[in-house]
Design an enzyme around this catalytic site. Sequence first.
Site, PDB file in Angstrom:
ATOM      1  N   TRP A 142      -2.987 -24.259  10.330  1.00 34.20           N
ATOM      2  CA  TRP A 142      -3.067 -23.943   9.606  1.00 34.20           C
ATOM      3  C   TRP A 142      -3.430 -22.267  10.392  1.00 34.20           C
ATOM      4  CZ3 TRP A 142      -4.077 -21.203   4.691  1.00 34.20           C
ATOM      5  CH2 TRP A 142      -3.486 -22.405   4.311  1.00 34.20           C
ATOM      6  N   SER A 181      -8.126 -26.965   9.172  1.00 31.41           N
ATOM      7  CA  SER A 181      -9.817 -26.926   9.469  1.00 31.41           C
ATOM      8  C   SER A 181     -10.100 -28.514   9.180  1.00 31.41           C
ATOM      9  CB  SER A 181     -10.282 -25.611   9.793  1.00 31.41           C
ATOM     10  OG  SER A 181      -9.090 -24.493  10.828  1.00 31.41           O
ATOM     11  N   GLU A 206      -9.738 -30.949   8.972  1.00 31.93           N
ATOM     12  CA  GLU A 206      -8.442 -32.638   9.619  1.00 31.93           C
ATOM     13  C   GLU A 206      -9.160 -32.391  11.286  1.00 31.93           C
ATOM     14  OE1 GLU A 206      -7.136 -30.879   7.557  1.00 31.93           O
ATOM     15  OE2 GLU A 206      -7.637 -32.120   6.200  1.00 31.93           O
ATOM     16  N   SER A 247      -8.329 -21.448  12.524  1.00 35.22           N
ATOM     17  CA  SER A 247      -8.712 -20.493  11.881  1.00 35.22           C
ATOM     18  C   SER A 247      -8.473 -20.202  10.035  1.00 35.22           C
ATOM     19  CB  SER A 247      -7.378 -19.543  12.411  1.00 35.22           C
ATOM     20  OG  SER A 247      -7.079 -18.068  11.527  1.00 35.22           O
ATOM     21  N   VAL A 248      -9.759 -20.491  10.150  1.00 34.36           N
ATOM     22  CA  VAL A 248     -10.105 -20.218   8.855  1.00 34.36           C
ATOM     23  C   VAL A 248      -9.380 -18.988   8.053  1.00 34.36           C
ATOM     24  CG1 VAL A 248     -11.632 -20.973   6.693  1.00 34.36           C
ATOM     25  CG2 VAL A 248     -11.652 -22.392   8.756  1.00 34.36           C
ATOM     26  N   ILE A 249      -9.200 -18.539   6.759  1.00 34.06           N
ATOM     27  CA  ILE A 249      -9.747 -17.104   6.489  1.00 34.06           C
ATOM     28  C   ILE A 249      -9.342 -17.201   4.992  1.00 34.06           C
ATOM     29  CG2 ILE A 249      -7.771 -14.464   6.118  1.00 34.06           C
ATOM     30  CD1 ILE A 249      -6.292 -16.043   8.519  1.00 34.06           C
ATOM     31  N   THR A 308     -10.291 -17.727  -3.681  1.00 38.05           N
ATOM     32  CA  THR A 308     -11.114 -18.435  -4.402  1.00 38.05           C
ATOM     33  C   THR A 308     -12.311 -19.417  -3.075  1.00 38.05           C
ATOM     34  OG1 THR A 308     -10.134 -21.380  -3.425  1.00 38.05           O
ATOM     35  CG2 THR A 308      -9.598 -20.059  -6.017  1.00 38.05           C
ATOM     36  N   HIS A 332     -12.512 -22.031  -1.772  1.00 40.05           N
ATOM     37  CA  HIS A 332     -11.922 -23.344  -0.727  1.00 40.05           C
ATOM     38  C   HIS A 332     -12.737 -23.195   0.639  1.00 40.05           C
ATOM     39  CE1 HIS A 332      -8.958 -25.849   1.139  1.00 40.05           C
ATOM     40  NE2 HIS A 332      -9.868 -26.462   0.186  1.00 40.05           N
ATOM     41  N   ARG A 343      -9.980 -11.628  16.863  1.00 43.06           N
ATOM     42  CA  ARG A 343     -10.752 -12.355  17.793  1.00 43.06           C
ATOM     43  C   ARG A 343      -9.886 -13.854  18.765  1.00 43.06           C
ATOM     44  NH1 ARG A 343     -13.524  -9.767  14.147  1.00 43.06           N
ATOM     45  NH2 ARG A 343     -16.112  -9.717  14.391  1.00 43.06           N
TER      46      ARG A 343
HETATM   47  N1  LIG Z   1      -7.031 -22.326   3.528  1.00 45.46           N
HETATM   48  C1  LIG Z   1      -7.349 -22.594   4.868  1.00 45.46           C
HETATM   49  C2  LIG Z   1      -7.538 -23.635   5.053  1.00 45.46           C
HETATM   50  N2  LIG Z   1      -6.875 -25.067   3.817  1.00 45.46           N
HETATM   51  C3  LIG Z   1      -6.641 -26.028   4.415  1.00 45.46           C
HETATM   52  C4  LIG Z   1      -8.053 -26.942   4.829  1.00 45.46           C
HETATM   53  O1  LIG Z   1      -8.025 -27.186   6.494  1.00 45.46           O
HETATM   54  C5  LIG Z   1      -6.928 -28.619   5.039  1.00 45.46           C
HETATM   55  O2  LIG Z   1      -6.021 -28.720   5.788  1.00 45.46           O
HETATM   56  C6  LIG Z   1      -7.111 -28.758   4.176  1.00 45.46           C
HETATM   57  O3  LIG Z   1      -8.306 -29.212   2.522  1.00 45.46           O
HETATM   58  C7  LIG Z   1      -6.499 -30.946   3.275  1.00 45.46           C
HETATM   59  O4  LIG Z   1      -7.255 -31.341   3.454  1.00 45.46           O
HETATM   60  N3  LIG Z   1      -7.640 -24.624   6.750  1.00 45.46           N
HETATM   61  C8  LIG Z   1      -7.526 -24.208   7.892  1.00 45.46           C
HETATM   62  O5  LIG Z   1      -7.305 -23.931   8.704  1.00 45.46           O
HETATM   63  N4  LIG Z   1      -6.981 -22.273   7.459  1.00 45.46           N
HETATM   64  C9  LIG Z   1      -7.433 -22.205   6.548  1.00 45.46           C
HETATM   65  O6  LIG Z   1      -7.526 -20.605   6.319  1.00 45.46           O
HETATM   66  C1  LIG Z   2      -9.974 -21.784   3.688  1.00 41.78           C
HETATM   67  C2  LIG Z   2      -9.075 -21.570   2.342  1.00 41.78           C
HETATM   68  O1  LIG Z   2      -8.509 -22.709   1.624  1.00 41.78           O
HETATM   69  C3  LIG Z   2      -8.260 -19.828   1.738  1.00 41.78           C
HETATM   70  O2  LIG Z   2      -7.284 -19.581   2.401  1.00 41.78           O
HETATM   71  C4  LIG Z   2      -7.082 -20.734   0.289  1.00 41.78           C
HETATM   72  O3  LIG Z   2      -6.732 -19.755  -0.320  1.00 41.78           O
HETATM   73  P1  LIG Z   2      -7.172 -19.977  -1.852  1.00 41.78           P
HETATM   74  O4  LIG Z   2      -8.379 -19.391  -2.091  1.00 41.78           O
HETATM   75  O5  LIG Z   2      -6.576 -18.394  -2.600  1.00 41.78           O
HETATM   76  O6  LIG Z   2      -5.966 -20.648  -2.897  1.00 41.78           O
END
Ligand SMILES: Nc1c(NC[C@H](O)[C@H](O)[C@H](O)CO)[nH]c(=O)[nH]c1=O
Ligand SMILES: CC(=O)[C@@H](O)COP(=O)(O)O
Length: 165
Positions: A31, A65, A67, A90-92, A96, A98, A137
Site C-alpha cells: 500500500w 500495513s 499484514e 505507509s498509512v495515510i 473514515t 479505518h 518523511r
Molecule cells: N489505507 C491503507 C491501508 N489499508 C489496508 C490495510 O492495511 C489492510 O491491508 C486491509 O485492511 C486488509 O487487511 N494499508 C496501508 O498500508 N496504508 C493505507 O493507507
Molecule cells: C488507512 C486507510 O485504510 C484509509 O486510507 C482508507 O481510506 P478511507 O478511510 O477513505 O476508506
Amino acid sequence: MATEGNNLSEYDKDKIPNAKEFRFGIVVSEWNGEITENLCRGAIEVLLEHDVLERKIVRWNVPGSFELIYGCKKMQESYDMLDAVIAIGSVIEGETKHFDFVCQAVSQGIKDLNLQSDIPVIFCVLTDQNKQQSIDRSGGKHGNKGAEAAVAAIKMAQLRKDSRI
Ligand SMILES: Nc1c(NC[C@H](O)[C@H](O)[C@H](O)CO)[nH]c(=O)[nH]c1=O
Ligand SMILES: CC(=O)[C@@H](O)COP(=O)(O)O
C-alpha cells in the site's frame, strides 16, 4: 521530539556498531508503494553503509500495513538466525476511521511481536494525515524514516547480542 525541524537521516555514524555479522529481515507493505519503496531503499542503504552483506538481508512484501503483523511473525519463525526485522508501511488518513484502526492494530501488533519473540521488530510505519507528510518523511525534507529504522535495527541487534550472558 517532533520530526518537524529535524532530519531523520542525520545521525552520528561513528556511534553505530559495525553490523557486518548481523542478518536483517525487511517486511514491506505494498500500500502506498512509492512511499514504502523509498523507505525500504533508505533502510537498505544504511544497512549496507554499515557493512551488512546484501545476502544477509531478506525482504518480503505484504499487501498492506495490517499484514505487517503476520508477515513479521512468519519471518521471525522462518529465519531464527535473524538479528532484527524492520516492518515498513505507509498509512495515510482517508475519509473514515479505518486509518485509526489500522494504525492502532499495527502498532499494537508489532509491539506484541517484540514481547513474544527474541528477534526485535522495528516499527517503520508512517501514519500520516496526508501524502505530503509521507513524502517528506521517506526521502523528502525531513529525511527518510527508513534510514532511521535501519539505525535502530543495528542498535537493537547489538543490544540483543550484548544481552546474551
Ligand atoms: N489505507 C491503507 C491501508 N489499508 C489496508 C490495510 O492495511 C489492510 O491491508 C486491509 O485492511 C486488509 O487487511 N494499508 C496501508 O498500508 N496504508 C493505507 O493507507
Ligand atoms: C488507512 C486507510 O485504510 C484509509 O486510507 C482508507 O481510506 P478511507 O478511510 O477513505 O476508506
